[in-house]
Design a protein around this motif. Structure first.
Motif, PDB file in Angstrom:
ATOM      1  N   ARG A   1      77.985  21.017 -46.730  1.00  0.00           N
ATOM      2  CA  ARG A   1      77.675  21.287 -45.440  1.00  0.00           C
ATOM      3  C   ARG A   1      76.890  20.130 -45.560  1.00  0.00           C
TER       4      ARG A   1
ATOM      5  N   PHE B   1      71.226  23.610 -37.013  1.00  0.00           N
ATOM      6  CA  PHE B   1      72.911  24.612 -38.276  1.00  0.00           C
ATOM      7  C   PHE B   1      71.607  24.358 -39.702  1.00  0.00           C
TER       8      PHE B   1
ATOM      9  N   SER C   1      73.006  29.664 -41.859  1.00  0.00           N
ATOM     10  CA  SER C   1      74.127  30.409 -42.114  1.00  0.00           C
ATOM     11  C   SER C   1      75.061  30.716 -40.509  1.00  0.00           C
TER      12      SER C   1
ATOM     13  N   ARG D   1      77.577  25.819 -37.560  1.00  0.00           N
ATOM     14  CA  ARG D   1      77.689  25.100 -38.954  1.00  0.00           C
ATOM     15  C   ARG D   1      77.675  23.422 -38.474  1.00  0.00           C
TER      16      ARG D   1
ATOM     17  N   ASP E   1      81.395  19.825 -35.449  1.00  0.00           N
ATOM     18  CA  ASP E   1      80.330  21.051 -36.072  1.00  0.00           C
ATOM     19  C   ASP E   1      80.508  21.806 -34.783  1.00  0.00           C
TER      20      ASP E   1
ATOM     21  N   ALA F   1      84.986  28.447 -41.953  1.00  0.00           N
ATOM     22  CA  ALA F   1      83.517  29.127 -42.417  1.00  0.00           C
ATOM     23  C   ALA F   1      83.113  29.566 -41.129  1.00  0.00           C
ATOM     24  N   ILE F   2      83.662  29.789 -40.188  1.00  0.00           N
ATOM     25  CA  ILE F   2      83.036  30.438 -39.113  1.00  0.00           C
ATOM     26  C   ILE F   2      83.829  32.389 -38.379  1.00  0.00           C
TER      27      ILE F   2
END
Length: 177
Positions: free
Chosen positions: A18, A59, A62, A66, A81, A121-122
């Protein structure tokens, strides 16, 4: 084989994490390279770290927005991102995605490594559509987005003026979730 079915890419010595406040100066430096030397961004004047801080602050949670950075030996090589596509509430399940790499880091698969991490992550955040605007021509960015399942949905012709000429922008979409 789709990106979702393929093994997670890895590059010896390169890690992804991150992004945060400690990265802002380097991320600004990378972004400024593209402002000064390329039409990839339509910003025309370099930005300061303080001008870039609001971009970074989006960002902080969470959620769907991201930011990930790739680094090697403690040096940040680039970032990817997802950020807000449009401000109207009905667009909240769509995000715009982007990747910027330091010039010396291009062509090594780092963009793919970042995008894999970002989309993983998303995956469970309720995002329905990822969108990407690509200044044309840009064969490397088009290839990256197509590798990740983005499809071209349209071209806006001559919408940006930089370096004494007009540039087209191709819009790509990738259905998620």
């Amino acid at each position: 084989m789709t990106v979702e079915e393929s093994p997670r890419p890895s590059i010896a010595g390169v890690s992804v994490r991150r992004g945060g406040a400690d990265d802002l100066a380097r991320l600004t430096e990378i972004y400024n390279h593209y402002i000064v030397h390329t039409p990839i961004t339509f910003d025309v004047e370099p930005v300061t770290v303080e001008q870039r801080r609001p971009w970074l602050e989006q960002f902080a949670d969470s959620g769907r927005r991201r930011l990930f950075v790739a680094e090697e030996g403690g040096a940040v090589l680039g970032y990817a991102d997802t950020h807000q596509f449009r401000q109207k509430a009905a667009y909240d399940t769509s995000v715009e995605s982007t990747v910027y790499l330091a010039p010396e880091a291009t062509g090594r698969g780092i963009g793919s490594l970042l995008y894999t991490t970002l989309f993983d992550a998303i995956a469970d955040t309720g995002v329905r559509m990822a969108l990407a605007g690509v200044t044309l021509p840009n064969d490397a960015s088009v290839a990256l987005h197509e590798r990740f399942g983005f499809t071209l949905v349209g071209v806006m012709h001559e919408v940006g003026y930089k370096f004494g000429r007009y540039w087209d922008v191709g819009w790509y979409e990738k259905r998620l979730g």
